[in-house]
Write a protein that holds these residues in place. Sequence first.
Motif, PDB file in Angstrom:
ATOM      1  N   GLN B  13       0.875  -1.223   0.045  1.00  0.00           N
ATOM      2  CA  GLN B  13       0.151   0.106   0.005  1.00  0.00           C
ATOM      3  C   GLN B  13       0.744   1.138  -0.072  1.00  0.00           C
ATOM      4  O   GLN B  13       0.467   2.095  -0.538  1.00  0.00           O
ATOM      5  CB  GLN B  13      -0.987  -0.048   1.093  1.00  0.00           C
ATOM      6  CG  GLN B  13      -2.015  -1.027   1.113  1.00  0.00           C
ATOM      7  CD  GLN B  13      -3.184  -0.765  -0.033  1.00  0.00           C
ATOM      8  OE1 GLN B  13      -3.084   0.339  -0.497  1.00  0.00           O
ATOM      9  NE2 GLN B  13      -3.724  -1.962  -0.711  1.00  0.00           N
ATOM     10  N   GLU B  64      -6.183   1.344  -7.633  1.00  0.00           N
ATOM     11  CA  GLU B  64      -6.460   1.824  -6.060  1.00  0.00           C
ATOM     12  C   GLU B  64      -7.160   2.919  -5.974  1.00  0.00           C
ATOM     13  O   GLU B  64      -7.932   3.141  -5.030  1.00  0.00           O
ATOM     14  CB  GLU B  64      -4.939   1.691  -5.397  1.00  0.00           C
ATOM     15  CG  GLU B  64      -5.203   1.469  -3.986  1.00  0.00           C
ATOM     16  CD  GLU B  64      -5.807   0.315  -3.375  1.00  0.00           C
ATOM     17  OE1 GLU B  64      -5.923  -0.813  -3.974  1.00  0.00           O
ATOM     18  OE2 GLU B  64      -6.395   0.482  -2.159  1.00  0.00           O
ATOM     19  N   ARG B  67     -10.543   2.721  -6.729  1.00  0.00           N
ATOM     20  CA  ARG B  67     -11.166   1.775  -5.746  1.00  0.00           C
ATOM     21  C   ARG B  67     -11.586   2.452  -4.587  1.00  0.00           C
ATOM     22  O   ARG B  67     -12.516   2.290  -4.041  1.00  0.00           O
ATOM     23  CB  ARG B  67     -10.180   0.616  -5.397  1.00  0.00           C
ATOM     24  CG  ARG B  67     -11.105  -0.897  -4.989  1.00  0.00           C
ATOM     25  CD  ARG B  67     -10.098  -1.696  -4.524  1.00  0.00           C
ATOM     26  NE  ARG B  67      -9.022  -1.353  -3.399  1.00  0.00           N
ATOM     27  CZ  ARG B  67      -9.704  -1.291  -2.030  1.00  0.00           C
ATOM     28  NH1 ARG B  67     -10.822  -1.459  -1.648  1.00  0.00           N
ATOM     29  NH2 ARG B  67      -8.374  -0.884  -1.450  1.00  0.00           N
TER      30      ARG B  67
END
Lengths: 174, 174
Positions: B13, B64, B67
């Motif tokens: 991440q 990401e 999302r």
Amino acid sequence: MRAGRPRDERVRQAILAAAQELVLEKGYAEVTTADVAKRAGAGKQTIYRWWPGKGALVLDAFAEWVRQAPRSNLRKPSLSSTLVEFCRGASEAAPVLRALMAEAQFDEDLHKRLITQLVRPRGDELRACLTDRRPADREVLVNVLSGLVWQRLMLNEPLDARFVRYALRVVARF
Amino acid sequence: MRAGRPRDERVRQAILAAAQELVLEKGYAEVTTADVAKRAGAGKQTIYRWWPGKGALVLDAFAEWVRQAPRSNLRKPSLSSTLVEFCRGASEAAPVLRALMAEAQFDEDLHKRLITQLVRPRGDELRACLTDRRPADREVLVNVLSGLVWQRLMLNEPLDARFVRYALRVVARF
């Protein structure tokens, strides 16, 4: 851009022909302006006198190739014959077109040239085949057709006879 | 690709967040995987353990970001709200999307990832908003809409509210 004197024009044509050949032989990414100069028997500085870089040169070479391609000699070509010709040309030149559009994303000058020399003229040819449509519909159809073709090119999907039939069905639905 | 252990997931991440930040700050072309590793406090070899290169990493960072973006929480979003969200996201990320599509023209692995992670999922979301249409029409509309959006992106034309209204009129004509 276009050279004036006959000798200049011969050199210019030799450079464009060399660029065409080399891009076909080696692929866009592998060709350098030095290769093109060598093949054409010209100096690199001659190339840079007329073109800012490889992208603009290859774009002109492609435009020359399109200009020389056999065309239906109907005075008013049909949408279907125009699409067949477009897709044949775009299929044969797909790797070059994909490379030019890709490079244009990082090169504003090439981006402008691509729109002026390729996107707009092709749009105008499509528009000329849609004179039986209302102006607003005509613009939508030019936009939709050109969107379908560029999408296929960039996604590396075939621009074959089946695609032409598909595109014509889309137009017929409007 | 997705790391299993919690620490791995935290590092992953951090890398994705660093890639997002750096691409926003410097632009796609200027970012290197070494920059991303440094910003994330990770080793370059960690990046190459999970991603084959910059393109795949930035694509995951973009996925990401999509999302995490706020979504309308309607159970079945309308075509118009879906298009508004698409176009807002695509506008904000236009330079990254253009760069990824460009790089994908020279990188077959990235091309496949782009289709799997971006083109198909967006197509599926559009398709889900068109369940009132006959299946054949639905496929044409997904294709036409996605062609219009990609064409706009690659030609660097705005994906604004005006475009959304235009796209909705095109759909209404079918």
